[in-house]
Scaffold this active site. Sequence first.
Site, short mmCIF file in Angstrom:
data_model
loop_
_atom_site.label_atom_id
_atom_site.label_comp_id
_atom_site.label_asym_id
_atom_site.label_seq_id
_atom_site.Cartn_x
_atom_site.Cartn_y
_atom_site.Cartn_z
N CYS A 145 0.87 -1.18 0.00
CA CYS A 145 0.00 0.00 0.00
C CYS A 145 0.91 1.23 0.00
O CYS A 145 1.98 1.20 -0.60
CB CYS A 145 -0.94 -0.03 1.21
SG CYS A 145 -0.08 -0.08 2.80
N GLY A 146 0.49 2.28 0.67
CA GLY A 146 1.32 3.48 0.70
C GLY A 146 2.53 3.34 1.60
O GLY A 146 3.62 3.80 1.27
#
Length: 125
Positions: free
Chosen positions: A84-85
């Site tokens: 993800c981030g």
Amino acid sequence: MAAQHAPGFQKLVQDAKTRVKECTVADVKARLDRGERVNVVDVREESEYAAVHIPGAVHLGKGVIERDVEGKYPDRSAELVLYCGGGFRSALAADALQKMGYTNVISMDGGMRGWRQGGYPETEN
């Protein structure tokens, strides 16, 4: 980065991380460089994926991964490297997939931010 997240969210992530296998950004990059077949799954929002993602990554957003993963990866023993981030949403998604019976799920700690900080290749749409 963690200071930006609500305490309840941080607690949920830390709990998930007690059950989830993690790897580093460098681990994934090295495996890709060796030509290993790695199922890299981006669990960020569609707009984040559309803007930039790891080359070859498949998008299965955290909001729909439980619904859609079996269609894309029916083999529950397939290795799936989620990112993800920064590594929080991927840990939550990995935990959920394990509860669904997936046995080889890994969360990439550092996420897309770590990938970009490493100066590694990106795919932009």
